[in-house]
Design a protein around this motif. Structure first.
Motif, PDB file in Angstrom:
ATOM      1  N   ARG A   3       0.842  -1.202   0.000  1.00  0.00           N
ATOM      2  CA  ARG A   3       0.000   0.000   0.000  1.00  0.00           C
ATOM      3  C   ARG A   3       0.877   1.253   0.000  1.00  0.00           C
ATOM      4  O   ARG A   3       0.578   2.223  -0.679  1.00  0.00           O
ATOM      5  N   ASN A   4       1.993   1.234   0.739  1.00  0.00           N
ATOM      6  CA  ASN A   4       2.898   2.387   0.772  1.00  0.00           C
ATOM      7  C   ASN A   4       3.501   2.647  -0.610  1.00  0.00           C
ATOM      8  O   ASN A   4       3.633   3.804  -1.020  1.00  0.00           O
ATOM      9  N   GLN A   5       3.882   1.589  -1.309  1.00  0.00           N
ATOM     10  CA  GLN A   5       4.431   1.755  -2.654  1.00  0.00           C
ATOM     11  C   GLN A   5       3.370   2.337  -3.588  1.00  0.00           C
ATOM     12  O   GLN A   5       3.659   3.247  -4.374  1.00  0.00           O
ATOM     13  N   LEU A   6       2.165   1.806  -3.523  1.00  0.00           N
ATOM     14  CA  LEU A   6       1.086   2.307  -4.363  1.00  0.00           C
ATOM     15  C   LEU A   6       0.788   3.772  -4.064  1.00  0.00           C
ATOM     16  O   LEU A   6       0.600   4.579  -4.984  1.00  0.00           O
ATOM     17  N   ASP A   7       0.771   4.121  -2.786  1.00  0.00           N
ATOM     18  CA  ASP A   7       0.546   5.516  -2.408  1.00  0.00           C
ATOM     19  C   ASP A   7       1.654   6.412  -2.945  1.00  0.00           C
ATOM     20  O   ASP A   7       1.392   7.526  -3.417  1.00  0.00           O
ATOM     21  N   HIS A   8       2.884   5.919  -2.884  1.00  0.00           N
ATOM     22  CA  HIS A   8       4.021   6.685  -3.409  1.00  0.00           C
ATOM     23  C   HIS A   8       3.848   6.929  -4.905  1.00  0.00           C
ATOM     24  O   HIS A   8       3.995   8.067  -5.374  1.00  0.00           O
ATOM     25  N   ARG A  10       1.112   6.785  -6.685  1.00  0.00           N
ATOM     26  CA  ARG A  10      -0.058   7.639  -6.908  1.00  0.00           C
ATOM     27  C   ARG A  10       0.343   9.108  -6.739  1.00  0.00           C
ATOM     28  O   ARG A  10       0.004   9.959  -7.568  1.00  0.00           O
ATOM     29  N   GLU A  11       1.092   9.396  -5.700  1.00  0.00           N
ATOM     30  CA  GLU A  11       1.532  10.777  -5.451  1.00  0.00           C
ATOM     31  C   GLU A  11       2.431  11.283  -6.580  1.00  0.00           C
ATOM     32  O   GLU A  11       2.260  12.404  -7.060  1.00  0.00           O
ATOM     33  N   GLU A  14       0.256  11.879  -9.668  1.00  0.00           N
ATOM     34  CA  GLU A  14      -0.582  13.073  -9.506  1.00  0.00           C
ATOM     35  C   GLU A  14       0.251  14.346  -9.626  1.00  0.00           C
ATOM     36  O   GLU A  14      -0.211  15.338 -10.199  1.00  0.00           O
ATOM     37  N   ILE A  76      -3.921   1.703 -10.527  1.00  0.00           N
ATOM     38  CA  ILE A  76      -3.693   1.678  -9.080  1.00  0.00           C
ATOM     39  C   ILE A  76      -5.021   1.422  -8.378  1.00  0.00           C
ATOM     40  O   ILE A  76      -5.105   0.574  -7.478  1.00  0.00           O
ATOM     41  N   GLU A  77      -6.059   2.136  -8.793  1.00  0.00           N
ATOM     42  CA  GLU A  77      -7.388   1.978  -8.171  1.00  0.00           C
ATOM     43  C   GLU A  77      -7.939   0.566  -8.389  1.00  0.00           C
ATOM     44  O   GLU A  77      -8.605   0.022  -7.511  1.00  0.00           O
TER      45      GLU A  77
END
Length: 114
Positions: A3-8, A10-11, A14, A76-77
Motif C-alpha cells: 500500500r505504501n508503494q502504491l501511495d508513493h 499515486r503521489e 498526480e 492503481i485503483e
C-alpha cells in the motif's frame, strides 16, 4: 506491491499531472502573447509558424503522457498497477521508478517497439 508503494506512485503520478496542467496553462498564455506580438513580415510569420509547430508537437506529447498517467492511476485503483498488461508479470520496481506511467514490463515493451 505494498500500500505504501502504491501511495508513493499515486503521489508521483498526480504530481506529474499537476505539472503537465501548469505547463499547458503557461503554453496557452505564451501562445496568446505570441500571436499578439507576431509582426507582419514574412520572417515573423515563418518564425511564428515554426514556434506553433513545435508547441503543437510538445502539446501532443504531453497529451499522450497525460493519458498514460491517468491510465496508471486507474490501474492503481483497480489493483493492477505494476503488472504488465501484456504478459501479466510484475514490472520491475526500477522501471516504475524511472517511468511510473508504464504499463508494460521491459521485455514486452521491447517487443512492442520492434
Amino acid at each position: 506491491m505494498t500500500r505504501n508503494q502504491l501511495d508513493h506512485y499515486r503521489e508521483v503520478l498526480e504530481q506529474q499531472l499537476t505539472s503537465i496542467g501548469e505547463t499547458r496553462n503557461q503554453q496557452q498564455e505564451e501562445f496568446v502573447e505570441g500571436r499578439e506580438s507576431v509582426g507582419t513580415s514574412s520572417e515573423d510569420k515563418a518564425t511564428g509558424l515554426e514556434t506553433m509547430e513545435v508547441d503543437s508537437a510538445l502539446a501532443d506529447s504531453e497529451f499522450q503522457l497525460e493519458k498514460k498517467i491517468r491510465h496508471a492511476l486507474l490501474r492503481i485503483e483497480q489493483g493492477s498497477y505494476g503488472i504488465c498488461e501484456s504478459c501479466g508479470a510484475e514490472t520491475a520496481d526500477e522501471r516504475l521508478k524511472a517511468k511510473p506511467s508504464v504499463s508494460l514490463c521491459l521485455p514486452c515493451q521491447k517487443k512492442h517497439e520492434a
